[in-house]
Design a protein around this motif. Sequence first.
Motif, PDB file in Angstrom:
ATOM      1  N   VAL A   1       0.846  -1.196   0.000  1.00  0.00           N
ATOM      2  CA  VAL A   1       0.000   0.000   0.000  1.00  0.00           C
ATOM      3  C   VAL A   1       0.881   1.246   0.000  1.00  0.00           C
ATOM      4  CG1 VAL A   1      -1.661   1.332   1.387  1.00  0.00           C
ATOM      5  CG2 VAL A   1      -1.970  -1.144   1.085  1.00  0.00           C
ATOM      6  N   ARG A   2       1.923   1.213   0.822  1.00  0.00           N
ATOM      7  CA  ARG A   2       2.863   2.340   0.922  1.00  0.00           C
ATOM      8  C   ARG A   2       3.453   2.713  -0.427  1.00  0.00           C
ATOM      9  NH1 ARG A   2       5.633   3.880   5.721  1.00  0.00           N
ATOM     10  NH2 ARG A   2       7.775   4.532   5.389  1.00  0.00           N
ATOM     11  N   TYR A   3       3.643   1.708  -1.273  1.00  0.00           N
ATOM     12  CA  TYR A   3       4.234   1.971  -2.600  1.00  0.00           C
ATOM     13  C   TYR A   3       3.228   1.799  -3.744  1.00  0.00           C
ATOM     14  CZ  TYR A   3       8.652   2.808  -0.437  1.00  0.00           C
ATOM     15  OH  TYR A   3       9.636   3.380   0.324  1.00  0.00           O
ATOM     16  N   GLN A   4       1.964   1.899  -3.417  1.00  0.00           N
ATOM     17  CA  GLN A   4       0.885   1.792  -4.429  1.00  0.00           C
ATOM     18  C   GLN A   4       1.045   0.556  -5.313  1.00  0.00           C
ATOM     19  OE1 GLN A   4       2.426   5.381  -4.871  1.00  0.00           O
ATOM     20  NE2 GLN A   4       1.317   5.700  -2.974  1.00  0.00           N
ATOM     21  N   LEU A   5       1.387  -0.547  -4.684  1.00  0.00           N
ATOM     22  CA  LEU A   5       1.575  -1.773  -5.458  1.00  0.00           C
ATOM     23  C   LEU A   5       0.521  -2.822  -5.124  1.00  0.00           C
ATOM     24  CD1 LEU A   5       5.464  -2.127  -5.273  1.00  0.00           C
ATOM     25  CD2 LEU A   5       4.110  -1.741  -7.340  1.00  0.00           C
TER      26      LEU A   5
END
Length: 296
Positions: A173-177
């Motif tokens: 989530v932190r890296y929009q993955l």
Amino acid sequence: MFSDRSTAHLTVQQLVATATGTLQPVSTTARLDAELLLAHTLNWSRTRLLAERTYMPDLSQIQVFQAFVQRRLNREPVAYIVGHRSFYGFDLLVDQRVLIPRPETEQLVERALEIAHRVWAHNHQHMRDRSIADVGTGSGAIAIALAKRLPEVCIYALDICPAALAVAQSNLVRYQLNQRVQLLQGDLLMPLSCPVDMIVSNPPYTILSAIHDDVRQHEPHLALDGGTDGLAVYRRLFKQAPQWLNPGGIVLVEIGATQATAVSALARTVFPQAQIEVYHDLAGHDRIVALQTKRR
Ligand code: GLN
């Protein structure tokens, strides 16, 4: 460690110096640890800490810092205390549920990228239909680095431990993955629903009784314990691998520094025709076994 009276007017520089002395008996990186813990306490960068050496934190900040230093004194890794760790340029959330990503494992990412570009990029099928499974993803470190660097490739991140997958999920989530990397729970390759083109893994490979106390006392044994000879998980992984690897597929595993011969031999029994190579880490230790299977 410090009495209230003596800490009331201490500067950043003095706090770091005192904590460094306190941590010296338990850490080979005492000064770095002290700086990271104080920076975390103040919510500053380490650079700011060095620039504002004469700043005097207030008493409540000093108490928080002291509690962090005490945890480190109990040999808890700094990454767990501050709650994150940098890996391949990504800042990943970590806690006791996952192994702390190691710099050596960045070599596994580097090698996987190099092989993916060399083997796939010139092929008519290109990257788009390719897939990679990161087995035992833990914090998601390897999967995240590969997903960011290979934007067209389909990435699966597998782990047997639901608690570890929760950490991986936060990092995705932190890296929009989270839309791009699929998290799958289960034993080694079993949760896959179709074969992949590359399997990467940093499996548990240590002999628990032989590793550093700090690591054994604080990091998850599920991510470390390779059985009595350290090779138990490789045996099971290689046994499962043929079923889950496309023709011409690649396997890359991190290994302990003394395991190259044994792991290569294991790989050879399962993939007799494969091209097998061993790569070093930056310290010159054997660290990766890579194999490419024959195309049909
Ligand atoms: N590199 C880790 C250590 O030595 C072990 C990681 C693993 O077992 N995969 O502590």
